[in-house]
Design a protein around this motif. Sequence first.
Motif, PDB file in Angstrom:
ATOM      1  N   SER A 179       0.829  -1.495   0.070  1.00 13.45           N
ATOM      2  CA  SER A 179       0.270   0.277  -0.341  1.00 13.45           C
ATOM      3  C   SER A 179       1.516   1.329  -0.477  1.00 13.45           C
ATOM      4  CB  SER A 179      -1.504  -0.037   1.214  1.00 13.45           C
ATOM      5  OG  SER A 179      -1.198   1.391   1.453  1.00 13.45           O
ATOM      6  N   GLY A 180       0.563   2.281  -0.201  1.00 15.50           N
ATOM      7  CA  GLY A 180       1.010   3.673  -0.500  1.00 15.50           C
ATOM      8  C   GLY A 180      -0.297   4.425   0.062  1.00 15.50           C
ATOM      9  N   ASP A 181      -0.838   3.803   1.046  1.00 19.20           N
ATOM     10  CA  ASP A 181      -1.646   5.668   1.268  1.00 19.20           C
ATOM     11  C   ASP A 181      -2.420   4.521   2.829  1.00 19.20           C
ATOM     12  OD1 ASP A 181      -4.228   7.169   1.015  1.00 19.20           O
ATOM     13  OD2 ASP A 181      -5.591   5.021   1.808  1.00 19.20           O
ATOM     14  N   ASP A 182      -1.687   5.052   3.716  1.00 18.51           N
ATOM     15  CA  ASP A 182      -1.621   5.373   5.431  1.00 18.51           C
ATOM     16  C   ASP A 182      -2.548   4.652   5.471  1.00 18.51           C
ATOM     17  OD1 ASP A 182       1.157   4.481   6.386  1.00 18.51           O
ATOM     18  OD2 ASP A 182       0.991   6.998   5.985  1.00 18.51           O
ATOM     19  N   ALA A 183      -3.907   5.799   5.235  1.00 17.88           N
ATOM     20  CA  ALA A 183      -5.619   5.619   6.041  1.00 17.88           C
ATOM     21  C   ALA A 183      -5.794   4.368   5.599  1.00 17.88           C
ATOM     22  CB  ALA A 183      -6.297   6.726   5.060  1.00 17.88           C
ATOM     23  N   SER A 184      -5.963   3.849   4.497  1.00 22.27           N
ATOM     24  CA  SER A 184      -6.026   2.037   4.170  1.00 22.27           C
ATOM     25  C   SER A 184      -5.493   0.742   4.543  1.00 22.27           C
ATOM     26  CB  SER A 184      -7.065   2.564   2.408  1.00 22.27           C
ATOM     27  OG  SER A 184      -6.349   2.521   1.386  1.00 22.27           O
ATOM     28  N   ALA A 185      -4.207   1.677   4.771  1.00 23.99           N
ATOM     29  CA  ALA A 185      -3.221   0.532   5.175  1.00 23.99           C
ATOM     30  C   ALA A 185      -3.869  -1.029   5.671  1.00 23.99           C
ATOM     31  CB  ALA A 185      -1.898   1.425   4.849  1.00 23.99           C
ATOM     32  N   CYS A 186      -4.166  -1.426   6.462  1.00 26.16           N
ATOM     33  CA  CYS A 186      -4.460  -1.229   7.670  1.00 26.16           C
ATOM     34  C   CYS A 186      -5.149  -2.860   6.876  1.00 26.16           C
ATOM     35  CB  CYS A 186      -5.019  -1.396   8.567  1.00 26.16           C
ATOM     36  SG  CYS A 186      -6.151  -2.248  10.134  1.00 26.16           S
ATOM     37  N   ASP A 187      -6.651  -2.326   5.866  1.00 25.46           N
ATOM     38  CA  ASP A 187      -7.478  -2.749   5.523  1.00 25.46           C
ATOM     39  C   ASP A 187      -6.745  -3.579   3.766  1.00 25.46           C
ATOM     40  OD1 ASP A 187      -9.165  -2.801   6.938  1.00 25.46           O
ATOM     41  OD2 ASP A 187      -9.745  -1.228   6.216  1.00 25.46           O
ATOM     42  N   PHE A 188      -5.890  -3.297   3.834  1.00 25.28           N
ATOM     43  CA  PHE A 188      -4.643  -3.091   2.368  1.00 25.28           C
ATOM     44  C   PHE A 188      -4.403  -4.752   2.992  1.00 25.28           C
ATOM     45  CE2 PHE A 188      -1.081  -3.579   0.006  1.00 25.28           C
ATOM     46  CZ  PHE A 188      -1.666  -3.031  -1.414  1.00 25.28           C
ATOM     47  N   MET A 189      -3.918  -4.568   3.882  1.00 25.85           N
ATOM     48  CA  MET A 189      -3.032  -6.079   4.479  1.00 25.85           C
ATOM     49  C   MET A 189      -4.089  -6.926   4.938  1.00 25.85           C
ATOM     50  SD  MET A 189      -0.031  -3.551   6.510  1.00 25.85           S
ATOM     51  CE  MET A 189      -0.223  -2.625   6.946  1.00 25.85           C
ATOM     52  N   LEU A 190      -5.510  -6.745   5.192  1.00 21.79           N
ATOM     53  CA  LEU A 190      -5.723  -7.649   5.863  1.00 21.79           C
ATOM     54  C   LEU A 190      -6.205  -8.672   4.573  1.00 21.79           C
ATOM     55  CD1 LEU A 190      -7.143  -5.643   8.723  1.00 21.79           C
ATOM     56  CD2 LEU A 190      -5.876  -7.953   8.790  1.00 21.79           C
ATOM     57  N   GLN A 191      -5.945  -7.616   3.833  1.00 23.00           N
ATOM     58  CA  GLN A 191      -7.271  -7.933   2.233  1.00 23.00           C
ATOM     59  C   GLN A 191      -5.937  -9.336   1.075  1.00 23.00           C
ATOM     60  OE1 GLN A 191      -9.904  -5.926   0.375  1.00 23.00           O
ATOM     61  NE2 GLN A 191     -10.754  -4.856   2.851  1.00 23.00           N
ATOM     62  N   GLY A 192      -4.178  -9.049   1.968  1.00 20.05           N
ATOM     63  CA  GLY A 192      -3.822  -9.426   1.167  1.00 20.05           C
ATOM     64  C   GLY A 192      -2.133  -9.120   0.963  1.00 20.05           C
ATOM     65  N   GLY A 193      -2.407  -8.133   1.204  1.00 12.10           N
ATOM     66  CA  GLY A 193      -1.559  -6.564   0.608  1.00 12.10           C
ATOM     67  C   GLY A 193      -0.207  -7.488   1.820  1.00 12.10           C
ATOM     68  N   LYS A 194       1.170  -6.680   1.919  1.00 13.80           N
ATOM     69  CA  LYS A 194       2.341  -7.201   2.640  1.00 13.80           C
ATOM     70  C   LYS A 194       3.034  -6.810   2.958  1.00 13.80           C
ATOM     71  CE  LYS A 194       2.013 -11.857   1.518  1.00 13.80           C
ATOM     72  NZ  LYS A 194       1.131 -12.383   2.378  1.00 13.80           N
ATOM     73  N   GLY A 195       2.447  -5.283   2.815  1.00 16.37           N
ATOM     74  CA  GLY A 195       2.625  -3.974   3.775  1.00 16.37           C
ATOM     75  C   GLY A 195       2.928  -2.939   3.142  1.00 16.37           C
ATOM     76  N   VAL A 196       3.213  -1.518   3.844  1.00 18.40           N
ATOM     77  CA  VAL A 196       3.193  -0.371   3.040  1.00 18.40           C
ATOM     78  C   VAL A 196       4.221   0.102   2.869  1.00 18.40           C
ATOM     79  CG1 VAL A 196       1.853   0.519   5.319  1.00 18.40           C
ATOM     80  CG2 VAL A 196       1.949   1.803   3.812  1.00 18.40           C
ATOM     81  N   ILE A 197       4.310   1.612   2.730  1.00 16.24           N
ATOM     82  CA  ILE A 197       5.469   2.327   2.142  1.00 16.24           C
ATOM     83  C   ILE A 197       4.749   4.044   3.126  1.00 16.24           C
ATOM     84  CG2 ILE A 197       6.562   3.866   0.954  1.00 16.24           C
ATOM     85  CD1 ILE A 197       6.944   1.323  -1.252  1.00 16.24           C
ATOM     86  N   SER A 198       5.121   3.811   4.235  1.00 17.82           N
ATOM     87  CA  SER A 198       4.292   4.806   5.097  1.00 17.82           C
ATOM     88  C   SER A 198       4.760   6.260   4.845  1.00 17.82           C
ATOM     89  CB  SER A 198       4.115   3.940   6.464  1.00 17.82           C
ATOM     90  OG  SER A 198       3.308   4.803   7.171  1.00 17.82           O
ATOM     91  N   VAL A 199       4.159   7.375   4.889  1.00 14.56           N
ATOM     92  CA  VAL A 199       4.203   8.743   5.392  1.00 14.56           C
ATOM     93  C   VAL A 199       3.800   8.997   7.335  1.00 14.56           C
ATOM     94  CG1 VAL A 199       3.579  10.780   5.614  1.00 14.56           C
ATOM     95  CG2 VAL A 199       3.964   9.517   3.521  1.00 14.56           C
ATOM     96  N   THR A 200       3.022   8.251   7.305  1.00 22.12           N
ATOM     97  CA  THR A 200       2.944   8.043   8.947  1.00 22.12           C
ATOM     98  C   THR A 200       4.027   7.733   9.770  1.00 22.12           C
ATOM     99  OG1 THR A 200       0.797   7.751   8.553  1.00 22.12           O
ATOM    100  CG2 THR A 200       1.617   7.357  10.836  1.00 22.12           C
ATOM    101  N   SER A 201       4.849   6.816   9.223  1.00 27.10           N
ATOM    102  CA  SER A 201       6.108   5.464  10.014  1.00 27.10           C
ATOM    103  C   SER A 201       6.834   7.191  10.031  1.00 27.10           C
ATOM    104  CB  SER A 201       6.280   4.903   9.117  1.00 27.10           C
ATOM    105  OG  SER A 201       5.530   3.434   9.189  1.00 27.10           O
ATOM    106  N   ASN A 202       6.929   7.911   9.136  1.00 24.45           N
ATOM    107  CA  ASN A 202       8.229   9.302   9.831  1.00 24.45           C
ATOM    108  C   ASN A 202       7.878   9.782  11.033  1.00 24.45           C
ATOM    109  OD1 ASN A 202       9.601   9.830   7.086  1.00 24.45           O
ATOM    110  ND2 ASN A 202       7.694  10.106   6.749  1.00 24.45           N
ATOM    111  N   VAL A 203       6.381   9.370  11.817  1.00 26.74           N
ATOM    112  CA  VAL A 203       6.743   9.976  12.953  1.00 26.74           C
ATOM    113  C   VAL A 203       5.773   9.090  14.073  1.00 26.74           C
ATOM    114  CG1 VAL A 203       4.496  11.372  13.681  1.00 26.74           C
ATOM    115  CG2 VAL A 203       5.204  12.085  11.641  1.00 26.74           C
ATOM    116  N   ALA A 204       5.392   8.578  14.093  1.00 22.77           N
ATOM    117  CA  ALA A 204       5.116   6.641  14.633  1.00 22.77           C
ATOM    118  C   ALA A 204       6.056   5.742  14.128  1.00 22.77           C
ATOM    119  CB  ALA A 204       3.973   6.707  15.127  1.00 22.77           C
TER     120      ALA A 204
END
Length: 294
Positions: A188-213
């Motif tokens: 995923s490249g969208d933090d807001a939907s990344a959780c559901d993206f992974m729960l539906q079979g995605g393997k991770g997220v390239i995240s902006v939020t990870s810069n902060v948390a």
Amino acid sequence: MGGLLTGSIVALVTPMFDDGSIDELSLRRLVDWHVEQGTNAIVAMGTTGESATLTDDEWLRVVQIVVEQAAARIPVIAGTGSSSTAKAIKLTQAVEKFAIAATLCVTPYYNRPSQEGLYQHFAAIAAAATKPVLLYNVPGRTGCDLLPETVIRLANVPRIAGIKEATGKLDRLQTIKVAVSADFLLLSGDDASACDFMLQGGKGVISVTSNVAPKAMAAMCKAAVAGDAALAHKLDASLQGLHETLFVEPSPTPAKWAVAQLHGCSAHLRLPLLPLTAANQPHVRAAMTAAGVL
């Protein structure tokens, strides 16, 4: 490679001094912090790193520093995208002398190629590369949409190893997933939907939020990739404020301000980006507090 590039992958900001030069010491400290906090991999010189406003020499130096400081503790992906196929090839080849895991190539922006043009663009980059290439689709920023049918075609091209899909359209994940091999990396490249993206079979997220948390994002991603929906949604709930407010002004403006609050470095951005407005600072600070980082 796919097993390495999963979970929380930070799209790292590039610290700068107030005169606009690269703050190399702060950059090294951020890399160490991400390793300590459990971030799974780092993207250096992605679009969140302000790659569009750095010179080629600066871009190469940032990648070099991140790779050196990571010291093989976590994988590093280098952003090498360009609107010019020839330049994207040049950047991709230039960075391969470093110990990177892959390159990340955003779709061409402004010139808006056809789907066949996009196919030829990425196929040419992959043909010139010696390391895995990740596609990056973010039409909201580029004005160019890499459609699922083109992704599926590209998945059969040697060295094209996956995609950062940043539309937030979860139906695309399923369309692509059923048509590509199991080792094609879906991020995923969208933090807001990344959780559901992974729960539906995605393997991770390239995240902006990870810069902060980064610690919380890593925990959420671990739960989501493992299929623990209850825990993943619980962890993600505290991060939703950051997912939203880190885009309240053009990215990476809010993220850089937040990183500056945490680490004491400058929040400087290069024009045409401007500092986070005073009106939005309390909103970002509140989201940081809700996420437990302040």
